[in-house]
Design a protein around this motif. Structure first.
Motif, mmCIF file in Angstrom:
data_model
loop_
_atom_site.group_PDB
_atom_site.id
_atom_site.type_symbol
_atom_site.label_atom_id
_atom_site.label_comp_id
_atom_site.label_asym_id
_atom_site.label_seq_id
_atom_site.Cartn_x
_atom_site.Cartn_y
_atom_site.Cartn_z
ATOM 1 N N ALA A 1 0.738 -1.356 -0.286
ATOM 2 C CA ALA A 1 0.036 0.093 -0.051
ATOM 3 C C ALA A 1 0.879 1.293 -0.161
ATOM 4 C CB ALA A 1 -1.020 -0.060 1.188
ATOM 5 N N PHE A 2 0.637 2.301 -0.816
ATOM 6 C CA PHE A 2 1.469 3.387 -0.942
ATOM 7 C C PHE A 2 0.400 4.610 -0.856
ATOM 8 C CE2 PHE A 2 3.535 0.371 -3.367
ATOM 9 C CZ PHE A 2 4.574 0.276 -2.855
ATOM 10 N N GLU A 3 0.848 5.846 -0.291
ATOM 11 C CA GLU A 3 0.245 6.863 -0.421
ATOM 12 C C GLU A 3 0.804 7.998 -1.401
ATOM 13 O OE1 GLU A 3 1.068 8.546 3.473
ATOM 14 O OE2 GLU A 3 -0.745 7.506 4.701
ATOM 15 N N MET A 4 -0.404 8.708 -1.723
ATOM 16 C CA MET A 4 0.263 9.843 -2.916
ATOM 17 C C MET A 4 -0.704 10.955 -2.657
ATOM 18 S SD MET A 4 -0.791 7.682 -6.337
ATOM 19 C CE MET A 4 -0.002 8.612 -7.505
ATOM 20 N N THR A 5 -0.454 12.154 -3.117
ATOM 21 C CA THR A 5 -1.476 13.317 -3.250
ATOM 22 C C THR A 5 -2.086 13.674 -4.378
ATOM 23 O OG1 THR A 5 0.408 14.757 -3.691
ATOM 24 C CG2 THR A 5 -0.277 14.347 -1.227
ATOM 25 N N ILE A 6 -3.265 14.284 -4.606
ATOM 26 C CA ILE A 6 -3.729 14.771 -5.584
ATOM 27 C C ILE A 6 -2.658 15.432 -6.768
ATOM 28 C CG2 ILE A 6 -5.566 16.386 -6.613
ATOM 29 C CD1 ILE A 6 -7.112 15.914 -4.309
ATOM 30 N N GLY A 7 -2.501 15.214 -7.815
ATOM 31 C CA GLY A 7 -1.384 15.643 -8.816
ATOM 32 C C GLY A 7 -0.455 14.930 -8.620
ATOM 33 N N THR B 1 -5.305 -9.226 -13.488
ATOM 34 C CA THR B 1 -5.793 -10.466 -13.147
ATOM 35 C C THR B 1 -5.376 -11.405 -13.997
ATOM 36 O OG1 THR B 1 -7.667 -10.219 -14.678
ATOM 37 C CG2 THR B 1 -8.220 -9.753 -12.427
ATOM 38 N N GLY B 2 -4.031 -11.287 -14.452
ATOM 39 C CA GLY B 2 -3.487 -12.207 -15.328
ATOM 40 C C GLY B 2 -2.394 -13.241 -14.504
ATOM 41 N N GLU B 3 -1.675 -14.056 -14.987
ATOM 42 C CA GLU B 3 -0.816 -14.953 -14.224
ATOM 43 C C GLU B 3 0.580 -14.304 -14.235
ATOM 44 O OE1 GLU B 3 -1.587 -17.573 -12.561
ATOM 45 O OE2 GLU B 3 -3.673 -17.263 -12.808
ATOM 46 N N PRO B 4 0.894 -13.991 -12.976
ATOM 47 C CA PRO B 4 0.264 -14.350 -11.639
ATOM 48 C C PRO B 4 -0.738 -13.086 -11.474
ATOM 49 C CG PRO B 4 2.792 -13.575 -11.148
ATOM 50 C CD PRO B 4 2.477 -13.866 -12.771
ATOM 51 N N PRO B 5 -1.362 -12.927 -10.729
ATOM 52 C CA PRO B 5 -2.140 -11.665 -10.539
ATOM 53 C C PRO B 5 -1.785 -11.011 -9.507
ATOM 54 C CG PRO B 5 -3.357 -13.626 -9.313
ATOM 55 C CD PRO B 5 -2.295 -14.276 -10.300
ATOM 56 N N TRP B 6 -1.790 -9.879 -9.395
ATOM 57 C CA TRP B 6 -1.153 -8.708 -8.336
ATOM 58 C C TRP B 6 -2.095 -7.652 -8.161
ATOM 59 C CZ3 TRP B 6 -0.353 -3.967 -10.275
ATOM 60 C CH2 TRP B 6 -0.084 -3.754 -11.518
ATOM 61 N N GLU B 7 -1.806 -6.982 -7.125
ATOM 62 C CA GLU B 7 -2.495 -5.694 -6.853
ATOM 63 C C GLU B 7 -1.808 -4.835 -5.936
ATOM 64 O OE1 GLU B 7 -5.754 -6.284 -3.326
ATOM 65 O OE2 GLU B 7 -6.404 -6.973 -5.379
ATOM 66 N N VAL B 8 -1.893 -3.666 -6.089
ATOM 67 C CA VAL B 8 -1.108 -2.346 -5.420
ATOM 68 C C VAL B 8 -2.380 -1.381 -4.902
ATOM 69 C CG1 VAL B 8 0.484 -0.647 -5.430
ATOM 70 C CG2 VAL B 8 0.908 -2.780 -6.523
ATOM 71 N N THR B 9 -2.295 -1.133 -3.392
ATOM 72 C CA THR B 9 -3.311 -0.230 -3.223
ATOM 73 C C THR B 9 -2.908 1.324 -3.131
ATOM 74 O OG1 THR B 9 -4.236 -1.926 -1.895
ATOM 75 C CG2 THR B 9 -4.862 0.249 -1.151
ATOM 76 N N LEU B 10 -3.325 2.210 -3.506
ATOM 77 C CA LEU B 10 -2.899 3.499 -3.600
ATOM 78 C C LEU B 10 -4.072 4.506 -2.802
ATOM 79 C CD1 LEU B 10 -1.827 3.639 -7.411
ATOM 80 C CD2 LEU B 10 -0.325 3.418 -5.150
ATOM 81 N N THR B 11 -3.576 5.238 -1.835
ATOM 82 C CA THR B 11 -4.305 6.083 -1.191
ATOM 83 C C THR B 11 -3.906 7.513 -1.378
ATOM 84 O OG1 THR B 11 -4.683 4.545 0.791
ATOM 85 C CG2 THR B 11 -5.353 6.812 1.256
ATOM 86 N N VAL B 12 -5.060 8.150 -1.910
ATOM 87 C CA VAL B 12 -4.650 9.603 -2.293
ATOM 88 C C VAL B 12 -5.244 10.472 -1.565
ATOM 89 C CG1 VAL B 12 -4.916 10.861 -4.240
ATOM 90 C CG2 VAL B 12 -4.811 8.792 -4.857
ATOM 91 N N ALA B 13 -4.429 11.543 -1.007
ATOM 92 C CA ALA B 13 -5.048 12.332 -0.151
ATOM 93 C C ALA B 13 -4.759 13.750 -0.675
ATOM 94 C CB ALA B 13 -3.844 12.540 1.224
ATOM 95 N N ALA B 14 -5.636 14.614 -0.288
ATOM 96 C CA ALA B 14 -5.541 16.260 -0.713
ATOM 97 C C ALA B 14 -4.270 16.954 -0.296
ATOM 98 C CB ALA B 14 -6.874 16.967 -0.383
ATOM 99 N N GLU B 15 -3.854 17.642 -1.013
ATOM 100 C CA GLU B 15 -2.462 18.409 -0.680
ATOM 101 C C GLU B 15 -2.537 18.973 0.608
ATOM 102 O OE1 GLU B 15 0.046 19.921 -3.635
ATOM 103 O OE2 GLU B 15 -1.467 19.527 -5.172
#
Length: 135
Positions: A62-68, A121-135
């Protein structure tokens, strides 16, 4: 035997100097308290700042980022399934520069506060969670 006039002063100075150390008398030990068991800090569960590149190697992170703010989603397998973004917090923008090695890239841009999952959803499946916050 006569008492020297400076002797009581010397005894007083010696007594006060010994007390000034504040430590235990010589030859004694002081118990050392045992450290309290460590508990995970709240910061341990917080998402990390988004790196320059993300992809299948960050599966489950899981990662954090901001708008823009942007990062690059890079797939090095030319046969890998197309990624998708679940949620409206980020946009996946295809990068049209194609390399001879078959590397494909997308710009991942934070566009609104919230959480999105970028996955394949291909082989192998993977996912990354991104949380976006206002600046």
């Amino acid at each position: 035997m006569a008492v020297r006039p400076w002797l009581p002063t010397l005894v007083l100075v010696a007594a006060l100097t010994g007390c000034a150390g504040g430590g235990p008398p010589p030859g004694t030990t002081t118990p050392v308290p045992e450290p309290a068991p460590s508990e995970p800090s709240p910061a341990a569960t917080v998402a990390a700042p988004v790196p320059w590149f993300i992809g299948p190697t960050e599966d489950g992170r899981a990662f954090e980022m901001t708008i823009g703010q942007t990062t690059t989603l890079r797939l090095t397998d030319p046969q890998a399934a197309e990624p998708e973004a679940i949620g409206t917090a980020v946009l996946l923008i295809p990068v049209t520069n194609v390399t001879a090695a078959g590397v494909r890239e997308w710009e991942v841009r934070g566009v609104e506060p919230g959480t999105a999952v970028v996955r394949s959803t291909g082989e192998p499946p993977w996912e990354v969670t991104l949380t976006v916050a206002a600046e």
